[in-house]
Design an enzyme around this catalytic site. Structure first.
Site, PDB file in Angstrom:
ATOM      1  CE  LYS A  24      -0.169  -0.455   5.157  1.00 54.92           C
ATOM      2  NZ  LYS A  24      -1.102  -0.811   6.234  1.00 54.92           N
TER       3      LYS A  24
ATOM      4  CE1 TYR B 134      14.724  30.637   5.725  1.00 55.36           C
ATOM      5  CE2 TYR B 134      14.804  28.352   5.491  1.00 55.36           C
ATOM      6  CZ  TYR B 134      14.689  29.777   4.895  1.00 55.36           C
ATOM      7  OH  TYR B 134      14.475  30.008   3.575  1.00 55.36           O
TER       8      TYR B 134
HETATM    9  C1  LIG Z   1      -0.223  -1.943   6.835  1.00 57.09           C
HETATM   10  C2  LIG Z   1      -0.908  -3.137   7.388  1.00 57.09           C
HETATM   11  C3  LIG Z   1      -0.028  -4.409   7.442  1.00 57.09           C
HETATM   12  C4  LIG Z   1       1.439  -4.277   7.233  1.00 57.09           C
HETATM   13  O1  LIG Z   1       1.983  -3.775   8.416  1.00 57.09           O
HETATM   14  P1  LIG Z   1       3.429  -3.605   8.718  1.00 57.09           P
HETATM   15  O2  LIG Z   1       3.703  -3.168  10.244  1.00 57.09           O
HETATM   16  O3  LIG Z   1       4.001  -2.696   7.766  1.00 57.09           O
HETATM   17  O4  LIG Z   1       4.248  -4.996   8.518  1.00 57.09           O
HETATM   18  C5  LIG Z   1      -0.631  -5.241   7.531  1.00 57.09           C
HETATM   19  N1  LIG Z   1      -2.017  -5.636   7.772  1.00 57.09           N
HETATM   20  C6  LIG Z   1      -2.936  -4.561   7.667  1.00 57.09           C
HETATM   21  C7  LIG Z   1      -4.283  -4.474   7.799  1.00 57.09           C
HETATM   22  C8  LIG Z   1      -2.296  -3.303   7.567  1.00 57.09           C
HETATM   23  O5  LIG Z   1      -3.086  -2.093   7.131  1.00 57.09           O
END
Ligand SMILES: *Cc1c(COP(=O)(O)O)cnc(C)c1O
Length: 362
Positions: free
Chosen positions: A35, A256
Site C-alpha cells: 500500500k 533559519y
Molecule cells: C499496513 C498493514 C499491514 C502491514 O503492516 P507492517 O507493520 O508494515 O508490517 C498488515 N495488515 C494491515 C491490515 C495493514 O493495514
C-alpha cells in the site's frame, strides 16, 4: 555527476527480505503489503521484485486497480474494501479480493446477490484495534449472512489486525490472538493476523497468511532496533550531494531561526536535500548523515531544498561529493529517532521530485 536527491532502490534487498519473511514464517503464505505506493518505494517495481509472494495487499481500491492495469495477476487484497457500489464494481471487474469489515458493505453485497461473478473476501474481526472489523457476536452474525451469499466465494477467509505487536511485553497481542482463534475455530476458511511485528515478535501465532509490510523494505518494527538486527536489508537508499562547502566563524548561526551556533570556526557543507524531498523538517541537529561514506552531524534547521552538515572531520570534502541520508551504512531507524518519528513516515514521505533509480550511480 549524480543527480541531486535520488533514491536507489535495492530490489535485490527486497527479494532478500522476502526470503527472510519465509524464514520467520515457513509454514505461512505471504501477502506482501505494498500500500501507499509500496511504502514510498514505487508499487510496480516492488511488486515486480516480489513475485515470489503468494499475493499482495493494498489499502484502497484504486491501488489494486493500478496493479491490475500494470499486469499483475496475483491475488490482490484491498484491506479497506469498498464503500459504495462503484468501488465494488471495480473490485469485481479487476478480480480483487476485498476485506469486509462493516454492515454497510454487507448491505451493498446483498444488493448484488444476483451477480454471476464471485468475490473472494476476508471477513475482518476487530480483536482490539478498534479501527475496522466486527466484534464478537456481530462477527459471527456477519459470517452467517455471508456464508449464504452466492456472490461470495466459500469458504470465507478470516482476518484481524494487531494493535500493539511491536511491544513484546504487552499482553494485548496474546489476547487478540485468543479472541480471533476462539471466534474462528469452527470456520474452515484461511486465517490471517500477523503484520511485520507479529511475524518477528510473536512466532507462535498461527495463521495461514502473514502480512508483512515494513520488514519487506528492510526496517525494524521494533523501537531501538534496526532491520539488520533481524537479518533485513534496506531497500531505499536516499542520496544527494554536496553543493557548497564553506567556513563559518565561531559565534555565527546557521540556517533559519539561527538554531545552531558555531561553537568554534567550523567547516560546513550544504547538501541538496530538504523537506521538499521528504527529509523531515523536525530532524534535530546531530542526526547522522553520510558524506563520502563517513558520518557527519546535521546542523541547523532542515529547509525545503537543503540541509547543512558539520564537515569539521572532512578537510577534503568538496562540491559534488556523495551524500547518503539513509540506506546502506546508515539505518533509517536512526534518522527517524532524530526526527521523533518512525521509519514508516520517512519511507512514505519521499516526494515526487525525487528520482527513483534501480542502479546506483558510480
Ligand atoms: C499496513 C498493514 C499491514 C502491514 O503492516 P507492517 O507493520 O508494515 O508490517 C498488515 N495488515 C494491515 C491490515 C495493514 O493495514
Amino acid at each position: 555527476m549524480t543527480p541531486a536527491a535520488y533514491v536507489h532502490l535495492d530490489l535485490q534487498a527486497a527479494r532478500h527480505n522476502l526470503q527472510q519473511v519465509k524464514r520467520y514464517a515457513p509454514d505461512n503464505k505471504i501477502m506482501a503489503v505494498i500500500k501507499a505506493n509500496a511504502y514510498g518505494h514505487g508499487i510496480s517495481r516492488i511488486a515486480e521484485a516480489l513475485t515470489e509472494a503468494d499475493g499482495f495487499a493494498v489499502a484502497r481500491v484504486d491501488e489494486g486497480v493500478r496493479l491490475r492495469q500494470a499486469g499483475f495477476n496475483q491475488p490482490i487484497t484491498v484491506l479497506q474494501g469498498f464503500v459504495c457500489h462503484n468501488e465494488l464494481e471495480l473490485i469485481l471487474q479487476n478480480q480483487l479480493d476485498s476485506v469486509i469489515h462493516n454492515p454497510d458493505q454487507i448491505e451493498i453485497l446483498q444488493q448484488h446477490a444476483s451477480d454471476k461473478r464471485q468475490l473472494r473476501i476476508w471477513l475482518k474481526m476487530d480483536t482490539g484495534m478498534n479501527r475496522l472489523g466486527f466484534k464478537g457476536a456481530e462477527f459471527n452474525a456477519a459470517y452467517q449472512q455471508l456464508s449464504h451469499s452466492p456472490l461470495i466465494q466459500q469458504p470465507i477467509n478470516l482476518i484481524s489486525h494487531f494493535a500493539n505487536a511491536d511491544d513484546l511485553l504487552d499482553d494485548k497481542t496474546r489476547q487478540q490472538v485468543e479472541l480471533f482463534n476462539q471466534a474462528t475455530t469452527d470456520y474452515p476458511g484461511q486465517r490471517s493476523i500477523a503484520n511485520s511485528a507479529g511475524i518477528i515478535g510473536w512466532p507462535n501465532v498461527n495463521s495461514d497468511w502473514v502480512r508483512p509490510g515494513l520488514m519487506l523494505y528492510g526496517c525494524s518494527p521494533f523501537a531501538g532496533k534496526t532491520g539488520a538486527d533481524f537479518g533485513l536489508k534496506p531497500v531505499m537508499n536516499l542520496h544527494s550531494r554536496l553543493i557548497a562547502v564553506k567556513n563559518v566563524a565561531a559565534g555565527e548561526t546557521v540556517g533559519y531561526s539561527g538554531t545552531w551556533q558555531a561553537p568554534s570556526d567550523t567547516r560546513l557543507g550544504v547538501v541538496s536535500i530538504g523537506y521538499g524531498d521528504g527529509y523531515h523538517r523536525h530532524t534535530r541537529s546531530g542526526a547522522p548523515v553520510l558524506v563520502n561514506g563517513q558520518r557527519v552531524p546535521l546542523i541547523g534547521r532542515v529547509s525545503m531544498d537543503m540541509i547543512t552538515v558539520d564537515l569539521s572531520s572532512q578537510a577534503n570534502a568538496k562540491i559534488g561529493d556523495p551524500v547518503t541520508l539513509w540506506g546502506d551504512g546508515l539505518a533509517i531507524e536512526e534518522v527517524a529517532h532524530f526526527a521523533d518519528t518512525i521509519p514508516y513516515t520517512l519511507l512514505c514521505g519521499i516526494t515526487q521530485r525525487v528520482q527513483i533509480v534501480e542502479h546506483p550511480y558510480t
